[in-house]
Design a protein around this motif. Structure first.
Motif, short mmCIF file in Angstrom:
data_model
loop_
_atom_site.label_atom_id
_atom_site.label_comp_id
_atom_site.label_asym_id
_atom_site.label_seq_id
_atom_site.Cartn_x
_atom_site.Cartn_y
_atom_site.Cartn_z
N ILE A 42 0.84 -1.20 0.00
CA ILE A 42 0.00 0.00 0.00
C ILE A 42 0.87 1.24 0.00
N THR A 43 1.94 1.24 0.79
CA THR A 43 2.84 2.37 0.82
C THR A 43 3.50 2.58 -0.54
N LEU A 44 3.89 1.51 -1.18
CA LEU A 44 4.50 1.60 -2.50
C LEU A 44 3.52 2.16 -3.52
N ILE A 45 2.29 1.69 -3.51
CA ILE A 45 1.29 2.19 -4.46
C ILE A 45 0.99 3.66 -4.23
N VAL A 46 0.84 4.06 -2.98
CA VAL A 46 0.57 5.47 -2.67
C VAL A 46 1.77 6.33 -3.09
N GLY A 47 2.96 5.87 -2.84
CA GLY A 47 4.16 6.61 -3.25
C GLY A 47 4.26 6.76 -4.76
N MET A 48 3.94 5.70 -5.47
CA MET A 48 3.98 5.77 -6.93
C MET A 48 2.92 6.73 -7.45
N MET A 49 1.74 6.71 -6.85
CA MET A 49 0.67 7.62 -7.28
C MET A 49 1.05 9.07 -7.04
N MET A 51 2.96 14.82 -13.45
CA MET A 51 1.94 15.32 -14.36
C MET A 51 1.64 16.79 -14.13
N ALA A 52 1.94 17.29 -12.95
CA ALA A 52 1.66 18.69 -12.63
C ALA A 52 2.62 19.64 -13.35
N GLN A 53 3.79 19.15 -13.71
CA GLN A 53 4.77 19.99 -14.38
C GLN A 53 4.49 20.01 -15.88
N PRO A 54 4.44 21.19 -16.49
CA PRO A 54 4.19 21.25 -17.93
C PRO A 54 5.37 20.69 -18.71
N VAL A 55 5.06 19.90 -19.73
CA VAL A 55 6.10 19.32 -20.57
C VAL A 55 6.30 20.24 -21.76
N GLU A 56 7.54 20.67 -21.96
CA GLU A 56 7.83 21.66 -22.99
C GLU A 56 7.51 21.14 -24.39
N MET A 57 7.82 19.87 -24.65
CA MET A 57 7.58 19.32 -25.97
C MET A 57 6.08 19.28 -26.26
N ALA A 58 5.28 18.85 -25.29
CA ALA A 58 3.83 18.78 -25.49
C ALA A 58 3.25 20.17 -25.69
N THR A 59 3.78 21.16 -24.99
CA THR A 59 3.29 22.52 -25.14
C THR A 59 3.56 23.04 -26.54
N SER A 60 4.76 22.76 -27.06
CA SER A 60 5.09 23.23 -28.41
C SER A 60 4.28 22.49 -29.46
N LEU A 61 4.07 21.18 -29.27
CA LEU A 61 3.26 20.42 -30.22
C LEU A 61 1.82 20.91 -30.21
N ARG A 62 1.32 21.22 -29.02
CA ARG A 62 -0.06 21.71 -28.91
C ARG A 62 -0.20 23.07 -29.57
N SER A 63 0.78 23.95 -29.39
CA SER A 63 0.68 25.29 -29.96
C SER A 63 0.79 25.26 -31.48
N GLU A 64 1.52 24.29 -32.02
CA GLU A 64 1.66 24.19 -33.48
C GLU A 64 0.58 23.33 -34.12
N GLY A 65 -0.27 22.69 -33.31
CA GLY A 65 -1.35 21.87 -33.84
C GLY A 65 -0.91 20.48 -34.24
N ILE A 72 3.61 10.12 -9.66
CA ILE A 72 2.98 10.33 -10.96
C ILE A 72 2.22 11.65 -10.97
N MET A 73 1.51 11.94 -9.89
CA MET A 73 0.76 13.20 -9.83
C MET A 73 1.70 14.39 -9.87
N GLN A 74 2.84 14.29 -9.23
CA GLN A 74 3.80 15.38 -9.24
C GLN A 74 4.39 15.56 -10.63
#
Length: 67
Positions: A5-12, A19-33, A15-17
């Motif tokens: 349970i501790t391992l699963i909570v730690g992994m979650m 995902m909270a940070q913006p990914v530069e590549m995804a931002t540029s791909l999104r802006s260019e369509g 992952i949440m942390q």
């Protein structure tokens, strides 16, 4: 059980942390369509793999019935 349970909570939390940070590549791909092209290719690959697995399962079930 407590370790699992501790391992699963730690992994979650990790992952949440991440995902909270913006990914530069995804931002540029999104802006260019171009993100839609990436999503379309991933969807085509997923549908292909799912279709292959479905047909493979049907073939295996057919072979199992014969025996």
């Amino acid at each position: 059980m407590k370790k699992q349970i501790t391992l699963i909570v730690g992994m979650m939390l990790a992952i949440m942390q991440a995902m909270a940070q913006p990914v530069e590549m995804a931002t540029s791909l999104r802006s260019e369509g171009k993100i839609y092209i990436v999503i379309a290719v991933m969807l085509i690959i997923f549908v292909g793999v799912a279709t292959y697995l479905f047909t493979l399962d049907r073939r295996v079930a057919k072979l199992e019935k014969r025996k």
